[in-house]
Scaffold this motif. Structure first.
Motif, mmCIF file in Angstrom:
data_model
loop_
_atom_site.group_PDB
_atom_site.id
_atom_site.type_symbol
_atom_site.label_atom_id
_atom_site.label_comp_id
_atom_site.label_asym_id
_atom_site.label_seq_id
_atom_site.Cartn_x
_atom_site.Cartn_y
_atom_site.Cartn_z
ATOM 1 N N GLU A 18 -6.400 -1.930 -5.544
ATOM 2 C CA GLU A 18 -6.813 -2.225 -6.916
ATOM 3 C C GLU A 18 -7.443 -1.019 -7.595
ATOM 4 O O GLU A 18 -7.592 -0.999 -8.818
ATOM 5 C CB GLU A 18 -7.793 -3.403 -6.919
ATOM 6 N N GLN A 19 -7.784 0.022 -6.816
ATOM 7 C CA GLN A 19 -8.419 1.217 -7.362
ATOM 8 C C GLN A 19 -7.468 2.404 -7.452
ATOM 9 O O GLN A 19 -7.877 3.495 -7.857
ATOM 10 C CB GLN A 19 -9.629 1.584 -6.504
ATOM 11 N N GLN B 95 0.820 -1.205 0.000
ATOM 12 C CA GLN B 95 0.000 0.000 0.000
ATOM 13 C C GLN B 95 0.862 1.266 0.000
ATOM 14 O O GLN B 95 0.645 2.177 -0.805
ATOM 15 C CB GLN B 95 -0.925 0.003 1.216
ATOM 16 N N TRP C 120 -10.085 2.060 9.027
ATOM 17 C CA TRP C 120 -10.824 0.795 8.880
ATOM 18 C C TRP C 120 -12.195 0.883 9.550
ATOM 19 O O TRP C 120 -13.180 0.387 9.003
ATOM 20 C CB TRP C 120 -10.023 -0.353 9.494
ATOM 21 N N PRO D 289 -2.583 0.712 -9.995
ATOM 22 C CA PRO D 289 -3.115 -0.375 -9.165
ATOM 23 C C PRO D 289 -2.087 -1.466 -8.900
ATOM 24 O O PRO D 289 -1.240 -1.775 -9.746
ATOM 25 C CB PRO D 289 -4.293 -0.905 -9.988
ATOM 26 N N VAL E 271 -6.853 -4.578 -0.081
ATOM 27 C CA VAL E 271 -6.759 -5.062 -1.458
ATOM 28 C C VAL E 271 -7.680 -4.257 -2.370
ATOM 29 O O VAL E 271 -7.275 -3.821 -3.461
ATOM 30 C CB VAL E 271 -7.089 -6.562 -1.523
ATOM 31 N N ARG E 272 -8.928 -4.048 -1.948
ATOM 32 C CA ARG E 272 -9.855 -3.264 -2.776
ATOM 33 C C ARG E 272 -9.314 -1.862 -3.027
ATOM 34 O O ARG E 272 -9.392 -1.339 -4.147
ATOM 35 C CB ARG E 272 -11.224 -3.182 -2.100
ATOM 36 N N HIS E 273 -8.767 -1.246 -1.981
ATOM 37 C CA HIS E 273 -8.209 0.107 -2.126
ATOM 38 C C HIS E 273 -7.049 0.115 -3.118
ATOM 39 O O HIS E 273 -6.985 1.002 -3.990
ATOM 40 C CB HIS E 273 -7.744 0.620 -0.767
ATOM 41 N N ALA F 269 -8.982 -7.460 3.186
ATOM 42 C CA ALA F 269 -9.809 -7.324 1.990
ATOM 43 C C ALA F 269 -10.007 -5.853 1.629
ATOM 44 O O ALA F 269 -10.008 -5.477 0.441
ATOM 45 C CB ALA F 269 -11.156 -8.000 2.209
ATOM 46 N N HIS F 270 -10.160 -5.005 2.649
ATOM 47 C CA HIS F 270 -10.308 -3.567 2.414
ATOM 48 C C HIS F 270 -9.049 -3.000 1.768
ATOM 49 O O HIS F 270 -9.137 -2.197 0.817
ATOM 50 C CB HIS F 270 -10.603 -2.864 3.733
ATOM 51 N N SER G 211 -11.420 -8.876 7.104
ATOM 52 C CA SER G 211 -11.953 -7.669 6.465
ATOM 53 C C SER G 211 -10.933 -6.545 6.273
ATOM 54 O O SER G 211 -10.935 -5.893 5.225
ATOM 55 C CB SER G 211 -13.172 -7.165 7.237
#
Length: 359
Positions: free
Chosen positions: A140-141, A34, A91, A145, A136-138, A133-134, A130
């Motif tokens: 990827e955006q 990150q 988070w 990415p 990873v989603r961040h 997962a949060h 969670s």
């Protein structure tokens, strides 16, 4: 505190502009990814599992009658460092973590004693996976990415050529992409063999961090268990921790308990069959006032590398001349917070090196 070692490897850092490879998608690896991605680096993350989170893990399943879940790795985390507290607050705002206000106590072999403590314990919501997962989603955006490659088992590293580091896996063979740095965010016993051929000194560092096993048993109960605690440290028993997992915020489904065996018991029974382990730990739970073992459904999981005794209490390891680094809770203080701090520290060191090199 940061450990930097001298090595006999003489190759130099590969050309700038190549991406950075991170092996391991637990909290340390994700945090490192990150920060590097936010600093503008291209980052590729590899993990042998089907998804992120490492030991911040949750088992999920369903049968004909109901769905259930249980955190069977890390049970909660604290946030003492200012920077990590800010991350936890983010988070919380995103709904990926919350304060667990369960009744925490100790069983001293005779009775339960509740703790009167102001210590804040956080958990992922709706499950311990969670926060990962949060992240990873961040990632990827992001404008740049992060690329994630799952179910990839990285093989022992080979010295890089002038074109950079190349990774190999039995699933995919040699990766076509070359990397300017390789950062390992895996348990110490898994890091050591990956490092041996390229930097024996770092492999020795990894071997100096002994990691202990832990058996965990996830228990689905037909009705609420009338114990005066939601989480409890256990003494004089095969168990060292029990928790009413369904008491954590955001959980749903049946009453579910998690049983962690003591490290001594786990090491003594590390090669036992899961059925025998389950029977022994359910009996120990019943002796504390838990349900009749015959009345519950239970699933066992063996963590070979549950924690480090003791952790090394260094922030991480980075060799700027070769572009090789290590991070993880075993290098820091052995906690979830320590994993995050170690990943953050390594990312800062790597970015400083690469920024200086391209200035």
């Amino acid at each position: 505190m940061t450990t930097t070692m001298t090595t006999t490897v003489t190759h130099s850092l590969p050309p700038a502009g190549l991406p950075i490879a991170i092996v391991g998608a637990g909290l340390a690896g994700l945090t490192c990814a990150q920060f590097l991605a936010q600093a503008g680096h291209r980052v590729h993350v590899f993990d042998k599992s089907r998804g992120p989170s490492g030991r911040m893990s949750t088992r999920r399943s369903s049968d004909a009658s109901t769905e259930w879940q249980c955190d069977h790795g890390a049970q909660y985390f604290t946030a003492r460092d200012t920077h990590f507290r800010a991350q936890v607050a983010e988070w919380e705002h995103a709904g990926a973590a919350a304060l667990w206000q369960g009744r925490i106590g100790t069983h001293d072999g005779q009775r339960f004693v509740l703790h009167d403590s102001a210590l804040q314990r956080f958990v992922g919501t709706p499950r311990m996976t969670s926060p990962a997962a949060h992240l990873v989603r961040h990632m990827e955006q992001l404008p740049q990415p992060v690329r994630f490659q799952w179910q990839t088992t990285v093989q022992p590293l080979q010295a890089p050529t002038g074109a950079g580091w190349q990774l190999h896996s039995p699933e995919h063979g040699p990766e076509a992409q070359r990397y300017q740095a390789v950062l390992l965010a895996v348990p110490a016993p898994q890091a050591a063999p990956l490092l041996e051929a390229v930097t024996p000194e770092a492999a020795t560092l990894a071997r100096s961090a002994p990691m202990r096993a832990c058996w965990s048993v996830m228990v689905r109960c037909p009705q609420p268990v009338p114990l005066p605690v939601d989480g409890c440290f256990v003494e004089h028993s095969p168990l060292r921790w029990i928790a009413r997992d369904s008491s954590k915020p955001g959980r749903s489904g049946p009453e579910t308990w998690l049983l962690h065996a003591s490290h001594a018991w786990s090491e003594a029974h590390v090669h036992d069959e899961a059925a025998a382990v389950t029977a022994a730990l359910l009996q120990a739970f019943a002796q504390l006032g838990g349900p009749d073992p015959a009345s519950v459904q239970a699933t066992a999981h063996r963590w070979l590398y549950a924690d480090t005794a003791p952790p090394l209490h260094v922030d991480g390891w980075w060799q700027p001349e070769t572009g090789l680094g290590l991070c993880g809770d075993w290098l820091h203080n052995g906690t979830v917070e320590g994993a995050w701090l170690s990943g953050r520290h390594l990312a800062q060191r790597v970015h400083t090196t690469l920024a200086t090199r391209t200035a």
